[in-house]
Design a protein around this motif. Structure first.
Motif, mmCIF file in Angstrom:
data_model
loop_
_atom_site.group_PDB
_atom_site.id
_atom_site.type_symbol
_atom_site.label_atom_id
_atom_site.label_comp_id
_atom_site.label_asym_id
_atom_site.label_seq_id
_atom_site.Cartn_x
_atom_site.Cartn_y
_atom_site.Cartn_z
ATOM 1 N N LYS A 221 50.436 13.480 19.492
ATOM 2 C CA LYS A 221 49.597 12.346 19.908
ATOM 3 C C LYS A 221 49.303 11.374 18.770
ATOM 4 O O LYS A 221 49.172 10.184 19.007
ATOM 5 N N MET B 5 44.987 26.092 18.017
ATOM 6 C CA MET B 5 45.418 24.825 17.432
ATOM 7 C C MET B 5 45.585 25.049 15.925
ATOM 8 O O MET B 5 45.557 26.187 15.464
ATOM 9 N N SER B 6 45.753 23.969 15.176
ATOM 10 C CA SER B 6 46.078 24.126 13.757
ATOM 11 C C SER B 6 45.170 25.113 13.030
ATOM 12 O O SER B 6 45.624 25.949 12.264
ATOM 13 N N ARG C 274 49.256 25.110 20.355
ATOM 14 C CA ARG C 274 49.420 23.655 20.346
ATOM 15 C C ARG C 274 49.017 23.127 18.967
ATOM 16 O O ARG C 274 47.842 23.126 18.615
ATOM 17 N N GLY D 18 49.068 20.246 16.004
ATOM 18 C CA GLY D 18 49.223 18.844 15.622
ATOM 19 C C GLY D 18 49.061 18.654 14.135
ATOM 20 O O GLY D 18 50.030 18.611 13.376
ATOM 21 N N SER D 19 47.816 18.543 13.683
ATOM 22 C CA SER D 19 47.512 18.104 12.319
ATOM 23 C C SER D 19 48.248 18.883 11.229
ATOM 24 O O SER D 19 48.685 18.302 10.235
HETATM 25 C C1 PLP Z 1 45.084 17.305 19.538
HETATM 26 C C2 PLP Z 1 45.165 18.529 20.349
HETATM 27 C C3 PLP Z 1 45.713 19.706 19.827
HETATM 28 C C4 PLP Z 1 46.205 19.818 18.390
HETATM 29 O O1 PLP Z 1 45.126 19.939 17.532
HETATM 30 P P1 PLP Z 1 45.346 20.101 15.947
HETATM 31 O O2 PLP Z 1 44.020 20.574 15.462
HETATM 32 O O3 PLP Z 1 45.708 18.759 15.448
HETATM 33 O O4 PLP Z 1 46.411 21.103 15.756
HETATM 34 C C5 PLP Z 1 45.816 20.800 20.663
HETATM 35 N N1 PLP Z 1 45.389 20.764 21.948
HETATM 36 C C6 PLP Z 1 44.859 19.664 22.490
HETATM 37 C C7 PLP Z 1 44.410 19.695 23.901
HETATM 38 C C8 PLP Z 1 44.725 18.509 21.716
HETATM 39 O O5 PLP Z 1 44.176 17.419 22.261
#
Ligand code: PLP
Length: 234
Positions: free
Chosen positions: A40, A207-208, A223, A225-226
């Protein structure tokens, strides 16, 4: 830009290493966990780097950005929608995604069910659960999901593959463990009151900052991202 690519490669391999350690600690196979790269905030060039590295699952949280990006990728990737979907965008999003992970209300589910029938599709869905009951987050409460489970089961044009959650931001990853455990236990309870065909095999959590703990608690999708884009400027 080669410097950017090598930074992303380094980040990606560091994430894979954490994934492997978490699997080893919990006696799981590494291919039991799918890494979804959350793009994103990533530039398209960064997305291409990840694809070159072999990433095939991409997560976008805004339907509009998803729509813009799907035609830009020629490789056979699987797009996951992980953010809120308005009902009036269901028709446009359905043909673009492998999975909608963020089905956060019965009204949305019912709209997807209806549109899927019209389009002769059977989309893969995850139901988003707001385990910690945070007012700022979307999702079913565990109680609501249990109460309305028969309505979920009545949807025949969708394939509900499991549950998704986002843990609250916490000072340390360990304190998110009860949230992940709760999601897994909720899944187990729902499966126990469902027909045999409803297995809810997918748990999208982690997440991260907390995916190691989520894997220990049986996440099948993380999932990220960062952490993949650390050190880069968007
Ligand atoms: C942005 C997002 C992530 C990723 O988060 P990070 O901390 O950047 O890894 C995972 N799941 C959802 C629903 C998100 O919006």
């Amino acid at each position: 830009m080669p410097a950017t690519h090598s930074r992303i490669a380094e980040n990606y391999h560091a994430v894979l290493k954490r994934l492997e350690s978490a699997c080893a600690r919990s006696g799981r196979q590494i291919d039991a966990v799918t890494l979804i790269a959350v793009t994103k905030y990533a530039r398209m060039e960064w997305v291409r780097s990840l694809i070159r590295l072999g990433v095939r699952d991409l997560g976008e949280s805004r339907p509009q950005q998803l729509e813009e990006r799907v035609p830009l990728v020629a490789e056979p990737v699987r797009w996951h929608l992980i953010g809120h979907l308005q009902r009036n965008k269901v028709r446009r999003v359905l043909p673009l995604v492998d999975t909608i992970q963020s089905v956060d209300s019965l009204r949305l589910l019912m709209r997807i069910e209806k549109t899927a029938a019209e389009l002769s599709m059977r989309p893969r869905l995850l139901l988003e659960v707001n385990v910690a009951g945070e007012p700022s987050k979307d999702g079913f409460s565990p109680h609501e999901l249990a109460t309305h489970w028969n309505e979920v089961l009545s949807c025949k044009n969708v394939a509900v593959h499991g549950l998704m959650t986002m843990a609250p931001r916490a000072a340390d990853a360990e304190s998110t463990r009860p949230v992940f455990r709760h999601l897994r236990e909720l899944r187990d309870r729902l499966v126990s009151v469902s027909p045999e065909s409803i297995r809810l095999t997918e748990l999208s959590m982690g997440m991260s900052r907390d995916f190691d703990v989520a894997i220990e608690e049986q996440a099948t999708m993380i999932r990220i991202g960062s952490e993949l884009f650390a050190g880069l400027n968007a």
